[in-house]
Design a protein around this motif. Structure first.
Motif, short mmCIF file in Angstrom:
data_model
loop_
_atom_site.label_atom_id
_atom_site.label_comp_id
_atom_site.label_asym_id
_atom_site.label_seq_id
_atom_site.Cartn_x
_atom_site.Cartn_y
_atom_site.Cartn_z
N UNK A 1 0.81 -1.23 0.00
CA UNK A 1 0.00 0.00 0.00
C UNK A 1 0.84 1.28 0.00
N UNK A 2 1.96 1.31 0.76
CA UNK A 2 2.72 2.55 0.84
C UNK A 2 3.55 2.81 -0.42
N UNK A 3 3.77 1.78 -1.22
CA UNK A 3 4.39 1.99 -2.53
C UNK A 3 3.35 2.64 -3.45
N UNK B 1 3.98 9.37 7.04
CA UNK B 1 2.62 8.98 6.66
C UNK B 1 2.45 7.51 7.01
N UNK B 2 1.39 7.20 7.72
CA UNK B 2 1.19 5.84 8.25
C UNK B 2 0.06 5.14 7.52
N UNK B 3 0.33 3.90 7.10
CA UNK B 3 -0.73 3.12 6.44
C UNK B 3 -1.92 2.94 7.37
N UNK B 4 -3.09 2.99 6.80
CA UNK B 4 -4.30 2.76 7.58
C UNK B 4 -4.93 4.03 8.13
N UNK B 5 -4.24 5.19 7.98
CA UNK B 5 -4.80 6.46 8.49
C UNK B 5 -5.58 7.16 7.38
N UNK B 6 -6.48 8.09 7.74
CA UNK B 6 -7.36 8.71 6.74
C UNK B 6 -6.63 9.49 5.65
N UNK B 7 -5.38 9.91 5.92
CA UNK B 7 -4.69 10.70 4.89
C UNK B 7 -4.22 9.86 3.69
N UNK B 8 -4.39 8.53 3.77
CA UNK B 8 -3.96 7.69 2.64
C UNK B 8 -4.78 7.99 1.38
N UNK B 9 -4.12 7.99 0.26
CA UNK B 9 -4.81 8.26 -1.02
C UNK B 9 -5.59 7.00 -1.44
N UNK C 1 -3.97 3.59 -2.46
CA UNK C 1 -3.28 2.92 -1.35
C UNK C 1 -4.30 2.34 -0.38
N UNK C 2 -5.34 3.12 -0.10
CA UNK C 2 -6.38 2.68 0.84
C UNK C 2 -7.04 1.39 0.36
N UNK C 3 -7.27 1.31 -0.97
CA UNK C 3 -7.98 0.15 -1.52
C UNK C 3 -7.21 -1.15 -1.30
N UNK C 4 -5.90 -1.05 -1.10
CA UNK C 4 -5.09 -2.26 -0.94
C UNK C 4 -4.55 -2.39 0.50
N UNK D 1 3.47 -10.92 2.51
CA UNK D 1 2.42 -11.86 2.09
C UNK D 1 1.21 -11.11 1.53
N UNK D 2 0.85 -10.02 2.20
CA UNK D 2 -0.29 -9.24 1.71
C UNK D 2 0.07 -8.48 0.43
N UNK D 3 1.35 -8.17 0.25
CA UNK D 3 1.77 -7.53 -1.01
C UNK D 3 1.56 -8.51 -2.17
N UNK D 4 1.94 -9.77 -1.97
CA UNK D 4 1.67 -10.81 -2.98
C UNK D 4 0.16 -10.89 -3.24
N UNK D 5 -0.61 -10.92 -2.13
CA UNK D 5 -2.07 -11.04 -2.26
C UNK D 5 -2.63 -9.87 -3.07
N UNK D 6 -2.08 -8.69 -2.87
CA UNK D 6 -2.58 -7.50 -3.60
C UNK D 6 -2.32 -7.61 -5.10
N UNK D 7 -1.15 -8.16 -5.46
CA UNK D 7 -0.85 -8.37 -6.89
C UNK D 7 -1.89 -9.35 -7.45
#
Ligand SMILES: NC(=O)c1ccc[n+]([C@@H]2O[C@H](COP(=O)([O-])OP(=O)(O)OC[C@H]3O[C@@H](n4cnc5c(N)ncnc54)[C@H](O)[C@@H]3O)[C@@H](O)[C@H]2O)c1
Length: 368
Positions: free
Chosen positions: A135-137, A290-298, A301-304, A316-322
């Motif tokens: 997500x942060x990528x 900037x922290x994953x999971x906070x409202x400021x995420x675009x 990124x939020x969708x994943x 593991x979740x990065x693989x799952x997202x692909x």
């Protein structure tokens, strides 16, 4: 629920099980067939463990491709590198969509052929450049695209690992033994194993196109013939410049992929071992985390993003997202939002250019 087959990923294999777990996390696809090993007995043992129908465990990938055509929605190719090209080809010729691990093929001619076959047959062909799934990528990519760092002037990407800092290939390490065998790895060691991740990530995140490079590839560990360390100077279509460093002989490091992008209005930094945070430094202002999971995420990124802020996500979740995006494309025709065969081809061209440059004393090489 889609149905898939796996080629490679047999007993004791490293990444095949990661693919299976990532697919299970999404719940979009079910494993129904496999040729997990060159050894049918080993494939059968794993097939039983995974509760597959015994008739759907095959002696060869070619047999799997022929008999599963029309029954599976896609195949996953997670063999050692030398078996990517023939197995992806067999699947495509049978009309099966494919997810292949990187590096895509040994040569760009092979990669071009596979991309052409997929295009002609309207098949989905993807390559697991895993880090695009974080997500942060995605956050970094969206921030750069909307101008948060201004015009990108310089990129620095490094990927050090330390697991090959000793010649473990001589003491029975299976993963090291094929990676250090030129016939099986494709004439590159760490360039294919970790350098291709760097190659994919930089243009993916920045939108830059690599136009030229100059590379110095070395074998730091005595007795090794293939590269275990490389430094690459880069130039892009906009005039931006960069430096890549990859290594598997970086003693004491683990999986230190780090990407830093410097624009005329700010900078961004992401480190794989702290994947939920992004460091943003707008020019003349204090650094922000900037922290994953906070409202400021675009939105992209939020969708994943899966878990609440402070509950870390990772590989593991990065693989799952692909796979989420790959399966969406196969199931519904959704737009492709994952690394494709074309990206795999670009990675192979990058390896060829690095090898050529290094052999010519770090000469500058244009990228086709
Ligand atoms: N995306 C990533 O982050 C990532 C991470 C690790 C490895 N990889 C890639 O994944 C691939 C596998 O790497 P690994 O470390 O898991 O290797 P591995 O040696 O642990 O596993 C390879 C498996 O493929 C099987 N195999 C080989 N040839 C076969 C054939 N012709 N038919 C059927 N099975 C066959 C072997 O028996 C083994 O089970 C490599 O291309 C590697 O570069 C990618």
């Amino acid at each position: 629920m889609l149905k898939y087959a796996m080629i490679g990923g047999g007993p004791g294999a490293f990444v095949g099980g990661v693919h299976r777990r990532a697919l299970a996390l999404n719940g979009q696809a079910r494993l129904v067939a496999g040729c997990f090993s060159r050894d049918l007995e080993k494939s059968r043992v794993l097939g039983r463990e995974l509760e597959l129908d015994g008739d759907r465990v095959y002696a060869t990938p070619e047999e799997l491709a022929r008999l599963e055509a029309g029954d599976v929605d896609f195949a996953v190719v997670v063999t050692s590198n030398e078996a990517h090209y023939p197995n992806v080809k067999a699947c495509l010729l049978s009309g099966i969509n494919v997810m292949c691990d990187k590096p895509f093929t040994h040569t760009s001619a092979q990669a071009e052929e596979l991309v052409r076959l997929a295009r002609e047959r309207r098949l989905v062909l993807a390559v697991t450049y895993t880090y695009a799934g974080y997500p942060m990528v995605r956050q970094m990519r969206e921030m750069i695209a909307r101008g948060d760092v201004g015009e990108v002037r310089f990129v620095n990407c490094e990927y050090p690992q330390g697991w090959l800092a000793e010649p473990v290939e001589t003491s029975g390490n299976v993963q090291a033994s094929w990676r250090t065998d030129p016939e099986r790895s494709g004439g590159v060691l760490s360039l294919g194993d970790v350098g291709t991740h760097v190659e994919y990530l930089v243009p993916h995140v920045t939108g830059l196109t690599l136009t030229r490079l100059a590379a110095r590839l070395d074998s730091l560990v005595e007795g090794r013939t293939l590269d275990d360390n490389g430094v690459i100077l880069t130039e892009y279509d906009t005039g931006a410049r960069g430096v890549y460093w990859y290594s598997q002989a970086a003693t004491g490091t683990v999986n230190g992929l780090r990407l830093r992008v410097f624009g005329d209005r700010g900078g961004l930094e992401w480190f794989q071992e702290d994947p939920d945070h992004l460091r943003y430094t707008p020019i003349n202002e204090p650094a922000r985390i900037i922290t994953r999971g906070t409202p400021e995420l675009l939105p992209g990124a939020m969708a994943y993003s899966h878990t609440p802020a402070g509950h870390p996500e990772g590989w593991l979740l990065a693989f799952a997202n692909i796979y989420k995006s790959f399966c969406d494309t196969i199931a519904t025709g959704a737009a492709m939002d994952f690394p494709t065969g074309e990206d795999g081809l670009r990675g192979v061209r990058f390896m060829e250019a690095c090898l050529q440059s290094s052999r010519q004393g770090t000469a500058w090489i244009d990228i086709p």
